[in-house]
Design an enzyme around this catalytic site. Structure first.
Site, PDB file in Angstrom:
ATOM      1  N   HIS A 260       0.862  -1.188   0.000  1.00 32.96           N
ATOM      2  CA  HIS A 260       0.000   0.000   0.000  1.00 32.96           C
ATOM      3  C   HIS A 260       0.898   1.239   0.000  1.00 32.96           C
ATOM      4  CE1 HIS A 260      -3.437   2.533   0.994  1.00 32.96           C
ATOM      5  NE2 HIS A 260      -2.665   3.114   1.891  1.00 32.96           N
TER       6      HIS A 260
ATOM      7  N   ASP B 242       1.118   5.012  -0.070  1.00 33.53           N
ATOM      8  CA  ASP B 242       0.393   6.274   0.025  1.00 33.53           C
ATOM      9  C   ASP B 242       1.014   7.256  -0.961  1.00 33.53           C
ATOM     10  OD1 ASP B 242      -1.611   5.829   2.128  1.00 33.53           O
ATOM     11  OD2 ASP B 242       0.139   5.325   3.327  1.00 33.53           O
TER      12      ASP B 242
ATOM     13  N   ASP C 283      -7.657   1.780   2.737  1.00 30.37           N
ATOM     14  CA  ASP C 283      -7.204   2.700   3.782  1.00 30.37           C
ATOM     15  C   ASP C 283      -7.993   3.999   3.847  1.00 30.37           C
ATOM     16  OD1 ASP C 283      -5.465   3.320   5.858  1.00 30.37           O
ATOM     17  OD2 ASP C 283      -4.058   4.363   4.558  1.00 30.37           O
TER      18      ASP C 283
ATOM     19  N   HIS D  70      -6.077   9.952  -0.258  1.00 32.53           N
ATOM     20  CA  HIS D  70      -6.673   9.839   1.077  1.00 32.53           C
ATOM     21  C   HIS D  70      -5.822  10.313   2.256  1.00 32.53           C
ATOM     22  CE1 HIS D  70      -4.914   5.657   0.722  1.00 32.53           C
ATOM     23  NE2 HIS D  70      -4.500   5.974   1.931  1.00 32.53           N
TER      24      HIS D  70
HETATM   25 ZN   LIG Z   1      -3.051   4.880   2.972  1.00 29.32          ZN
END
Ligand SMILES: [Zn+2]
Length: 1074
Positions: A279, A281, A394, A596
């Protein structure tokens, strides 16, 4: 027993009784890296180790720049060595590594170990990416690159290593994983640069032992499997001697026998599908530019290492934006990803429906559609397929509308709820418009599972829908950059595939196949209707106020440009070209910032420097495009001659009579017939009669409606009465508002309906300051107890700023604290029942939240909050823990509080955090968290809101329209116009007040004059709408948001489009114009 070459041997006392707990601890110590690792299994992992064989030179890139490989190898390299430190934070250092393999290593595998205590990327001398590195001592550490499977002895290897001075979680003060602001001058020590000869048998045994110990600890103590695993693991410890490597083979024989005996096939009680992921970001505790390298580090490790060695291994990655970056910056890696996509090992398709993994609370309905449009089109173009799984592990809550074509949905975030436990794992999620999607929340409650026995056992136990499905998803691999799955994780999963005694069989799989199987094998799944509210991170509706303001502004700016440009193209304005390339570029910037951790306000300060730069670009470029398109549509280029103004109504309903401002500098204003100018003389105030939907209209100077009260002395439409003590009364044809001397509203009386709207004994427009110290996640969370500590700020001072027949303007100077203050301009015009508040704040607080409150004389169990293409009703009472958990919720342009026949709406131009509790409407204005951005929201802010009392409950009101009108003003150009009032060109009209024509854009692959309309049902009703147009429409087809055409739209005799709609239905229509 055969004599070992070690001075020790397995004791003959093996038959003595063993103590379970102490034996387990013995096993743990035997596998741990740290204390005792010079004599336990770790002592057997490396056969040879050599630091002298590695020669190092370094080039530190000046000014913290991130440069391409071709430039890096031109740098001037200086000798360096292990023990040196490199920095500061965010700087880059390129190492040139020369390795000479000792003759004695011939025939053996040799691995290069390089630990810079931060992130790095290994390159070949030809500029090929080889592998990513994550240094330091954490669980995500991986610092090895295999040079050869079988050395010749004496050969040389040359490599480059690009060292980035940040950890996997940035550089927060307090160490890895800290959410504090970054330490700006951190240095990272090169702790290791050496080659080793690994003992592959010993590694193999280590992973066996990890699974055995996992079974011992995670399975019930009284099961045969747990006891067998304990016995076997203990036997292995007794067999291995670290100074006699031949003992490893004997031990391996013991574990092989264990796994062989317990392997089983056939129907299993439960199936866990393991999907590798990292994941990443898109920005968070590091800037966007570092993410580009994080993607390269993670994905090169996947394709060049793991997929080469594990043919069954499946890895999945999301976010089209990261693929586009990789395509641009690392084309060779991108080509390899495409190859592995074909073999089904690297799955971009399947999970990456959207441009980024966006926030789902704040983006508009249309922005939401564009996330899918840009994401899906990218994947279709590059990988030949669309995605079926909407993957958002997330994101902070899901109030999304369910869009056609969305089949499967994945998250796990609600496992972080801090009040209620979400009751389902596998279920049908039914959205606002009634359509459903098959949803699975990974029951391991994480997207960074370590693929341990514990993860598998916990996933099965925690799966809450086992009566309906025997399938669980395990999403494993370290997140955020250098990580992803590590070899031990894959090795453990391999061993757990078929082990009798474990509560599930484990298999490698892809998201698509998992969901397809889930669909086929599940039965009687339960449904969850509406919002998936996330009971945490409620502060993200408010933190980083400027980013949120720009988000609203740019979403609507792009909307204006598309409407105007489409109409220019459709009406055949000569020389006008639809600005497709530029619109794509600007949309992608807006969509990127909706990531996000960016739009919600949870990133470090430098991320917002980038975000605001992107927004400034969108505003500047977009404003230019809007002006050009508006002038082109009006039909004349701007000349130096001053002319009367022309307005355009960019909404699908008639805009009511209103007071508009014209710039006295640029508009041809005849001052002699003006009824009022602004206090500074710069704006002429003019009454504008109704403007039809999507129409141009010429402004008539000096226009006075026949029912307008003449401008004479005291009998002005807006009148002041300061006679009643220190109160100030403002009155027009609709309302009478009483302010006290501090600017608070004592009364807002609706003259038409004959009722008071403010709750008796209460004041409205009251500013309150609350202590805002969350439990941990500073920028993310406002906690339930914050309302217990705080109160009204000190009184302000009211003055009259402007009087006149068309509008009254009051000014309130309002201290907040010693260091923060507020100045508010309150506006009431002659034509509206709305009271507008234009607010400027200078904000310098620490962990405090500023709110404005309106206690109103309304009672209802529910209040209505706007969301993407619809609304959500939420309780105004806290009867139970689910109600109480929603003490702060997200809304868009309005929150409405209505009862039968009447309501009060609070409109806003850039705020998203609200609550209606009892009779109080509360809006969050500003927060002051200190992590991860130490300076979050400090300084000046400006925002607008308005109180709008209205006849009718919400469903009978025009509140949705009022929300638009407050945010989407009429577009005014001070240019001559060929349109007169009698030939207003009305491009589109919708005959049903609950259906909003929101978007008009050029079709993506437009030939000729094809445009796409997007409408939605806004109030929760059903029926048939007629969409009329003055454009010569040849054909019209229904399509989805990806603009795939389905059926032709029915038309009536007049050519109007006939659209059947149901509550909250989103309708996209592609029309071809002659
Ligand atoms: Zn995230």
């Amino acid at each position: 027993m055969k004599q070992s070459s070690s001075s020790l041997r397995t004791s003959d006392l093996n038959g003595m009784q063993k103590h379970r707990r102490i034996t387990i601890e013995r096993l743990e110590k035997y596998l741990q890296n740290g204390q005792f690792s010079d004599v336990n299994l770790h002592a057997t992992l490396v056969k040879e180790r050599n630091q002298e064989a590695v020669n190092l030179q370094v080039f530190s890139v000046p000014n913290g720049r991130r440069i391409p490989f071709a430039d890096a190898i031109q740098g001037s390299y200086q000798p360096t060595q292990v023990g040196e430190s490199f920095g500061p934070t965010w700087s880059t250092h390129w190492f040139k590594v020369t390795i000479t393999i000792p003759e004695s290593y011939a025939g053996q595998a040799v691995v290069f170990i390089f630990d810079p205590s931060c992130e790095a990327l290994v390159w070949s001398t030809k500029g090929q990416l080889l592998i990513g590195i994550t240094g330091d001592k954490n669980v995500d550490r991986h610092v090895d690159y295999r040079l050869t499977k079988s050395a010749k002895g004496g050969e040389q290897f040359e490599l480059y290593v690009e060292v980035a001075c940040n950890g996997m979680f940035g550089a927060g003060i307090g160490g890895n994983g800290s959410i504090n602001p970054p330490e700006e001058d951190r240095y990272y020590r090169l702790t290791t640069a050496e080659i080793i000869v690994p003992n592959t048998d010993a590694f193999d045994l280590l992973w066996d032992m990890e699974v055995l110990l996992g079974m011992v600890k995670e399975l019930p103590e009284n099961t045969q499997a747990s006891c067998d695993a304990l016995y076997t693991a203990n036997q292995i410890v007794n067999t291995v001697f670290h100074d006699d490597l031949s003992s490893i083979k004997k031990a391996k024989e013991i574990s092989r026998e264990f796994f062989e005996k317990r392997s089983h096939t056939g129907y299993s009680q439960h199936v866990v599908t393991a999907i590798g992921n990292c994941h990443i970001d898109t920005a968070w505790l590091w800037p966007y530019d570092e993410t580009k390298r994080k993607a390269a580090r993670s994905w090169s490790t996947q394709v060049f290492r793991l997929m080469e060695n594990y043919p069954e291994y499946v890895f999945t990655a999301s976010q089209a934006q990261q693929f586009e970056w990789t395509e641009q910056l690392y084309p060779e890696l991108f080509e390899r990803i495409k190859e592995h996509a074909k073999t089904g090992n690297f799955i971009p398709i399947g999970v990456a429906q959207t441009w980024v993994e966006m926030d789902c609370n704040l983006p508009s309905g249309e922005a939401f559609c564009r996330q899918f449009l840009y994401g899906q089109r990218y994947f279709e173009e590059k990988f030949g397929e669309r995605c079926t799984v909407f993957w958002l592990p997330d994101t902070f809550g899901y109030v999304l509308l369910l869009l056609p074509g969305l089949k499967y949905f994945f998250t796990q975030k609600l496992s972080w709820n801090n009040i209620n436990k979400f009751p389902h794992t596998t279920f049908m999620w039914t959205g606002l418009d009634g359509t459903s999607v098959l949803t699975h929340f990974s029951p391991a409650d994480t997207y960074t599972a370590q693929a341990s026995v514990r993860d598998v056992v916990f996933a099965v136990h925690n799966n809450k829908d086992k009566p309906y499905s025997n399938q669980s998803l395990l999403v494993y691999g370290n997140g955020d950059g250098g990580g992803g799955p590590l070899i031990p994780m894959i090795e453990r999963l391999r061993r757990m595939q078929n082990v009798e005694g474990l509560p599930a069989t484990v298999k490698f799989g892809s998201p698509n196949t998992f969901y397809e199987e889930l669909e086929q094998t599940s039965r009687d799944l339960v449904s969850w209707k509406g919002e998936l509210y996330f009971e945490l991170h409620r502060g993200t509706y408010t933190s980083q106020a400027l980013t949120k303001k720009y988000n609203r502004q740019t979403e609507l700016l792009l909307r204006d440009i598309e409407i105007l440009s489409s109409l220019c193209v459709a009406t055949g304005v000569s020389d006008f070209k639809y600005p497709k390339t530029e619109l794509d570029r600007l949309w992608k910037l807006v969509l990127l910032n909706q990531f996000h951790d960016v739009l919600p306000g949870s990133s470090i300060e430098i991320v917002y420097h980038d975000a605001l730069k992107f927004y400034a670009d969108v505003v500047e470029s977009g404003t230019k495009l809007r002006n050009e398109a508006l002038e082109a549509l009006i039909g004349r280029q701007r000349t130096s001659t001053k002319g009367p103004a022309t307005v355009f109504n960019p909404t699908s309903w008639t805009r009511p009579r209103q007071v508009i401002e014209l710039d006295t500098e640029t508009a041809n204003v005849d001052v002699s017939i003006l009824q009022q100018t602004s206090a500074d003389g710069r704006k002429a105030l003019v009454i504008l009669e109704e403007v039809p939907a999507y129409a141009l209209k010429t402004v008539q100077m000096g226009y006075k409606p026949s029912d307008f009260v003449p401008v004479t002395g005291i009998s002005t439409v807006v009148k002041f009465d300061t006679s009643s003590g220190e109160k100030t009364i403002v009155e027009n044809a609709f309302i009478k508002v009483v302010f006290n001397q501090h600017g608070r509203i004592e009364s807002l009386y609706d003259k038409k309906e004959g009722r008071e709207t403010i709750a008796p004994q209460y004041l409205a427009n009251v500013f309150k300051l609350y202590e805002d110290i969350p439990l941990y996640w500073d920028a993310w969370d406002v906690e339930v107890y914050h309302l217990e500590k705080g109160g009204e700020v000190a009184p302000g001072t009211l003055s009259v700023a402007e009087t006149g027949p068309l509008r009254a303007v009051l000014k309130v100077s309002q201290p907040i604290t010693k260091q923060s203050k507020l100045v508010q301009t309150i506006i009431v015009t002659a034509t509206s029942s709305m009271v507008e508040f234009d607010t400027w704040v200078d904000w310098h607080e620490n962990r405090r939240i500023l709110k404005v409150e309106f206690p109103v004389d309304i009672a209802n169990d529910f209040a209505t909050y706007e969301t993407q293409f619809g609304f959500i009703r939420r309780p105004t009472h806290y009867n139970n823990s689910w109600d109480m958990a929603r003490f702060e919720v997200c809304g868009h342009k309005f929150v409405d509080y209505s009862e039968h026949g009447y309501g009060v709406t609070l409109l806003n131009d850039c705020k998203y955090g609200f609550a209606v509790h009892g009779n109080v409407i509360r809006m969050s204005l500003l927060r002051s968290p200190k992590a991860p951005d130490l300076h979050c929201d400090m300084g000046e802010h400006r925002f607008r809101y308005a109180l709008y009392p209205h006849r009718g409950g919400f469903n009978e009101s025009n509140v949705v329209q009022a929300g638009y009108e407050f945010n989407v003003p009429l577009l005014i150009r001070s240019v001559s116009s060929t349109f007169s009032a009698s030939i207003e060109t009305q491009f589109f009209t919708v005959d049903t007040s609950n259906v909003v024509l929101d978007t008009i854009k050029q079709a993506e692959d437009a030939k000729d004059k094809d445009i796409v309309l997007r409408l939605y049902e806004a109030y929760g009703g059903r029926g048939r709408a007629r969409v009329k147009s003055t454009l010569p429409i040849k054909k019209a087809f229904l399509c989805n948001i990806l603009e795939d055409v389905t059926e032709e739209v029915k038309r009536d005799d007049e050519g109007a489009l006939l659209l059947e709609y149901t509550p909250f239905k989103v309708l996209s229509i592609r029309i071809a114009v002659d």
